[in-house]
Design a protein around this motif. Structure first.
Motif, PDB file in Angstrom:
ATOM      1  N   MET A  71      10.165  47.176  37.833  1.00  0.00           N
ATOM      2  CA  MET A  71       9.017  46.818  36.857  1.00  0.00           C
ATOM      3  C   MET A  71       7.677  47.116  36.987  1.00  0.00           C
ATOM      4  O   MET A  71       6.855  47.510  36.238  1.00  0.00           O
ATOM      5  N   THR A  72       7.383  46.942  38.394  1.00  0.00           N
ATOM      6  CA  THR A  72       6.061  47.344  38.912  1.00  0.00           C
ATOM      7  C   THR A  72       5.748  48.790  38.736  1.00  0.00           C
ATOM      8  O   THR A  72       4.807  49.361  38.375  1.00  0.00           O
ATOM      9  N   VAL A  73       6.801  49.600  39.051  1.00  0.00           N
ATOM     10  CA  VAL A  73       6.595  51.091  38.921  1.00  0.00           C
ATOM     11  C   VAL A  73       6.469  51.585  37.436  1.00  0.00           C
ATOM     12  O   VAL A  73       5.728  52.338  37.161  1.00  0.00           O
ATOM     13  N   MET A  74       7.423  50.873  36.685  1.00  0.00           N
ATOM     14  CA  MET A  74       7.378  51.292  35.278  1.00  0.00           C
ATOM     15  C   MET A  74       5.895  50.841  34.683  1.00  0.00           C
ATOM     16  O   MET A  74       5.458  51.520  33.600  1.00  0.00           O
ATOM     17  N   ALA A  75       5.465  49.613  35.009  1.00  0.00           N
ATOM     18  CA  ALA A  75       3.841  49.355  34.413  1.00  0.00           C
ATOM     19  C   ALA A  75       3.029  50.163  34.958  1.00  0.00           C
ATOM     20  O   ALA A  75       2.224  50.555  34.103  1.00  0.00           O
ATOM     21  N   GLY A  76       3.093  50.870  36.183  1.00  0.00           N
ATOM     22  CA  GLY A  76       2.163  51.697  36.482  1.00  0.00           C
ATOM     23  C   GLY A  76       2.410  52.909  35.946  1.00  0.00           C
ATOM     24  O   GLY A  76       1.524  53.666  35.269  1.00  0.00           O
ATOM     25  N   LEU A  77       3.653  53.586  35.629  1.00  0.00           N
ATOM     26  CA  LEU A  77       3.876  54.863  34.837  1.00  0.00           C
ATOM     27  C   LEU A  77       3.241  54.587  33.213  1.00  0.00           C
ATOM     28  O   LEU A  77       2.844  55.441  32.743  1.00  0.00           O
ATOM     29  N   ALA A  78       3.529  53.557  32.909  1.00  0.00           N
ATOM     30  CA  ALA A  78       3.048  53.382  31.374  1.00  0.00           C
ATOM     31  C   ALA A  78       1.690  53.401  31.286  1.00  0.00           C
ATOM     32  O   ALA A  78       1.128  54.055  30.335  1.00  0.00           O
ATOM     33  N   THR A  79       0.920  52.614  32.172  1.00  0.00           N
ATOM     34  CA  THR A  79      -0.413  52.798  32.324  1.00  0.00           C
ATOM     35  C   THR A  79      -1.078  54.182  32.137  1.00  0.00           C
ATOM     36  O   THR A  79      -1.949  54.658  31.683  1.00  0.00           O
ATOM     37  N   LEU A  80      -0.433  55.066  33.466  1.00  0.00           N
ATOM     38  CA  LEU A  80      -0.894  56.251  33.567  1.00  0.00           C
ATOM     39  C   LEU A  80      -0.533  57.211  32.190  1.00  0.00           C
ATOM     40  O   LEU A  80      -1.389  57.726  31.863  1.00  0.00           O
ATOM     41  N   GLY A  82     -11.966  51.356  34.555  1.00  0.00           N
ATOM     42  CA  GLY A  82     -11.502  50.897  33.276  1.00  0.00           C
ATOM     43  C   GLY A  82      -9.903  51.102  33.407  1.00  0.00           C
ATOM     44  O   GLY A  82      -9.165  49.948  32.790  1.00  0.00           O
ATOM     45  N   ILE A  83      -9.444  52.082  33.866  1.00  0.00           N
ATOM     46  CA  ILE A  83      -8.077  52.486  33.948  1.00  0.00           C
ATOM     47  C   ILE A  83      -7.448  51.234  34.746  1.00  0.00           C
ATOM     48  O   ILE A  83      -6.305  50.569  34.700  1.00  0.00           O
ATOM     49  N   GLY A  84      -8.171  50.922  35.909  1.00  0.00           N
ATOM     50  CA  GLY A  84      -7.565  49.816  36.794  1.00  0.00           C
ATOM     51  C   GLY A  84      -7.526  48.432  36.177  1.00  0.00           C
ATOM     52  O   GLY A  84      -6.713  47.794  36.422  1.00  0.00           O
ATOM     53  N   LEU A  85      -8.639  48.372  35.589  1.00  0.00           N
ATOM     54  CA  LEU A  85      -8.564  46.801  34.576  1.00  0.00           C
ATOM     55  C   LEU A  85      -7.411  46.656  33.622  1.00  0.00           C
ATOM     56  O   LEU A  85      -6.579  45.820  33.819  1.00  0.00           O
TER      57      LEU A  85
END
Length: 823
Positions: free
Chosen positions: A5-14, A123-126
């Motif tokens: 889920m951590t990987v998918m959350a990062g991919l969704a943000t990108l 901003g992307i990090g937040l």
């Protein structure tokens, strides 16, 4: 830890961050955001590995983001290039301030100056912190779509054209992938799939075992998964295709392909041309826009993009352009003749232009006025009255084209004798709003008092701006937004750049009854070798064009030139004649006075003066740095390094704990018994403390290697069970037995262990090696990199700290009541 889920959350943000692309000129912002997302993911994993409360999850993410920003943008002032220091935090704050000012100064797409890049990464990090908290830690995946949607709202609010369908589709698929991963994890959390037994219809014989005849039935989830995928893909398709297909929602038709053919008329809509002018003039990189070759013997003329014919009281803009297929310039078609040109001398000029591929969204062609024929690939069209060349779907970036233009060389006598404006020219190009302040009207009349011709009025206006009016060329002046800004520029501050000068002279010319408009494009730039010129972003310019019957639209230059102004601006020869002070031919003629050396501006150079860039005549055009046009690995590598450092925190804590455990033992010697004589020698460590330290260290090693540890077992039972479970060699088994015996004596016997601390410490190392040799490779690496004992220890420490904080809070809350009782 919920790694998937951590990987998918990062991919969704990108994927969601791709919607920010309309805001920037280059793609380097994405890699800065990639590093920020990677760092935040590492911080979230560490927080979940330590099993901290949910409220501390964003704290770790923000700390990781700060470390990443420190490493990338303020490493020189940070401790060990990573740990924030007061100087590095101040550096980040200053950089953020510069980025904020640059973002407000430029119009989108903005250049990637360091401050803007850092703000984008922040901003992307937040957003990544919020998505990680909601989707991974709190399991509120649907709510995590709100911060992802917020990234799309920024370009939608700033840019008229919004976000492209492809970027939206990628972001939507990323969010749907996050939802599907969460659903899969929730369903999997119920355990293994239950198998149902279905009895056949026939009745079995008495005493027979029915199980062989039963049919194994497993629930088939493939259909549900396929339906979910179809629904997701269909939702994205409808969201992308439907707006593109509905008339009116997309001015360029489906996917921007409209306007290619057919006889229908379309309205050409582009962002305000003057919005990007100051951005070009203040670009820090001063990048090359285009190069061109010309055969003009008198030197190149300005390259015009836009012709702004309307003044609404606040700003100049152009009337809506109606475009149809009849306006195309393809096939060597001769363009309409320039309006009003009949008696002035002209000569043909051929110009070959090459626009840099880095230039984006240039839908109007920079061409010398007046273009007569344009050879270029693509769907390009011409506006008959202004001779602007534009496209509904193509961009000039990366293209080469040839322009044959008609250059006008009007004489002073022809311009002075011009008269009898056409009615349609007067009605359209002398219109001014009724709310123009009377101070400006009186000022225009005062400057041109005594002028006999429109040419004399225009020349006096130009001289007032460039020489006698006390104006200063200043790029830091804000762009005019209201009519009051124009009044302040003309009467008070007298500081500005080409936009204010051109807009003011065109307005004052209209007040005097001279048809005028504002043109925008580029000055000739600098010559790098004979016949070849380079135009940079600093050469962006605006100037007024005035209409004279017989000569058409001619250019004037009110912006100060030279070192104190627009460096490559050129005043045309007809704008610098002797000025008549009376009416008719019998008036007294006085030569135009040169500006004083100490004046605020320098005189405009002659048209024949060729401006060269700093490289001189032998200079060559150099390619831009790789960092301007795309991938830069530094932020990506920095994010990866920071993630590795964060993942290495448990290992470092384990090493520190082990060292402190034995160091504390050595620094706490046993006091001598009463009556014993102190001979000054150093006392040996406490044997019981050494036994306890060895036992705790062996327990931590067992937990790190995945071995079961039973707190209810005695030391002897624990040693016997571990010995039977693992295939220890003789040395490891003996060391395990000595450690268990020492702990047993320290717990239950008055006599302390006879084993010295050094021997027990060596035994712990031997047992640790035996544990590592008895388990698999995966367990060994986990014991080294992510030791569970440290996680449990940290969790216990945080819980104890929380209990102490609650206890202190309770005492503070009870303090007023205690004081009242005492009083």
């Amino acid at each position: 830890m919920r790694i998937r889920m951590t990987v998918m959350a990062g991919l969704a943000t990108l994927a969601g961050s791709l919607g920010l692309y309309p805001l920037f000129e280059r793609a380097g912002w994405f890699w800065a955001g990639f590093g920020a997302v990677l760092a935040v993911a590492g911080g979230g994993l560490l927080a979940r590995r330590l099993r901290l409360p949910a409220l501390l999850n964003p704290v770790f993410g923000l700390a990781a983001l700060l470390l990443y920003l420190d490493l990338v943008y303020a490493a020189g002032k940070a401790w060990l290039w990573l740990i924030p220091s007061p100087e590095s935090v101040r550096e980040l704050a200053d950089l953020a301030g510069e980025g904020w000012r640059a973002a407000n100064r430029y119009a989108a797409p903005v250049p990637l100056v360091p401050g803007i890049t850092m703000l984008t990464a922040t901003g992307i990090g937040l957003v990544a912190v919020l998505v990680d908290l909601l989707a991974v830690r709190l399991r509120r995946t649907a709510t995590a779509g709100l911060p992802l949607l917020a990234m799309y709202s920024v370009p939608a609010a700033v840019r008229e054209d919004g976000v492209g369908w492809l970027a939206f589709g990628v972001g939507a698929l990323g969010f749907l992938g996050l939802l599907m991963a969460d659903a899969r994890e929730r369903v999997g959390g119920w355990g293994r799939t239950v198998t149902a037994h279905r009895r056949p219809p026939q009745v079995p014989l008495a005493g027979a075992d029915p199980r062989p005849d039963e049919e194994m039935v497993r629930p088939d989830a493939a259909g549900l998964a396929a339906s979910g995928r179809r629904i997701a893909i269909g939702a994205v398709a409808v969201a992308v295709v439907l707006p593109a297909a509905v008339p009116g929602l997309q001015p360029r038709g489906a996917f921007g392909l409209g306007g290619r053919s057919g006889q229908g008329t379309q309205t050409v809509t582009t962002p305000d041309p003057l919005v990007s002018l100051k951005r070009e003039l203040t670009r820090l990189d001063d990048s090359i826009v285009l190069t061109y070759q010309t055969d003009d013997p008198e030197g190149p003329d300005y390259l015009r993009l836009y012709s702004l014919d309307r003044f609404d009281g606040d700003r100049w803009t152009y009337s809506p352009l109606k475009s149809s297929s009849k306006d195309r310039v393809a096939g060597g078609r001769t363009l309409p003749p320039p309006p009003g040109l009949s008696i002035a001398r002209t000569h043909d000029v051929t110009t070959t232009v090459r626009v840099r591929s880095e230039v984006k969204n240039m839908t109007f062609l920079p061409v010398p006025y007046a273009p007569a024929e344009v050879s270029i690939k693509g769907d390009w069209r011409v506006h008959a009255s202004s001779l602007m060349v534009y496209s509904l779907r193509d961009s000039a970036g990366g293209r080469s084209y040839t322009v044959r233009s008609v250059r006008t060389d009007p004489s002073t006598g022809q311009l002075a004798a011009a008269g009898g404006y056409p009615a349609e020219i007067v009605s359209h190009y002398t219109a001014v709003p009724k709310n123009i302040p009377q101070q400006i009207r009186r000022l225009a009349e005062q400057i041109t008092a005594g002028s006999a011709t429109a040419l004399t009025q225009a020349v006096r206006l130009q001289r007032w701006f460039t020489a006698t009016g006390g104006f200063t060329y200043d790029l830091s002046a804000p762009a005019p937004q209201r009519g009051s800004d124009l009044v302040d520029f003309l009467l008070h501050s007298k500081r500005g750049y080409c936009e204010q000068f051109a807009a003011s002279m065109a307005l004052m010319a209209r007040i005097l009854g001279i048809p005028s408009r504002v043109a925008m494009g580029y000055t000739p730039g600098g010559e790098v070798k004979p016949g070849e010129w380079v135009v940079r972003s600093r050469d962006a310019h605006a100037w007024p064009e005035l209409f004279f019957p017989g000569s058409g639209w001619v250019r004037f230059e009110p912006t100060p030139a030279g070192a104190g102004g627009q460096g490559t601006a050129v005043a045309p020869p007809y704008s610098r004649p002797a000025i008549s002070t009376g009416g008719g031919t019998g008036g007294e003629v006085a030569p135009e006075p040169a500006p004083s050396p100490g004046g605020p501006a320098t005189a405009s150079p002659g048209a024949g003066d060729r401006h060269r860039n700093d490289e001189g005549a032998g200079g060559t055009v150099t390619a831009q740095d790789d960092a301007e046009s795309g991938f830069t690995p530094a932020p990506w590598l920095a994010g990866a390094l920071l993630a590795l450092l964060l993942m290495g925190v448990p290992m470092a804590l384990r090493m520190v704990t082990r060292r402190r455990r034995w160091t504390a033992l050595a620094s706490a010697p046993v006091p001598p018994p009463p009556g014993a004589r102190r001979d000054g020698t150093r006392a040996a460590p406490d044997p019981a403390g050494a036994a306890h330290a060895a036992w705790r260290e062996m327990r931590a090693d067992a937990l790190d290697h995945g071995l079961e540890w039973r707190a209810s077992d005695s030391p002897r039972a624990t040693a016997r069970r571990l010995g039977e479970l693992l295939e220890l060699d003789t040395a490891s088994a003996q060391a395990l037995t000595r450690i268990a015996r020492a702990e047993e004596l320290a717990r239950y016997s008055r006599s302390c262990s006879a084993e010295p601390a050094e021997r027990l410490r060596a035994d712990v190392k031997t047992v640790r090696a035996g544990f590592a040799a008895s388990v698999g490779r995966r367990a060994r690496w986990r014991a080294r990199l992510l030791p569970p004992s440290t996680v449990a220890q940290t969790h216990t420490a945080f819980r104890a700290a929380g209990d102490r904080a609650l206890e202190a809070t309770a005492r503070l809350s009870e303090l007023p009541a205690r004081l009242r009782r005492r009083g």
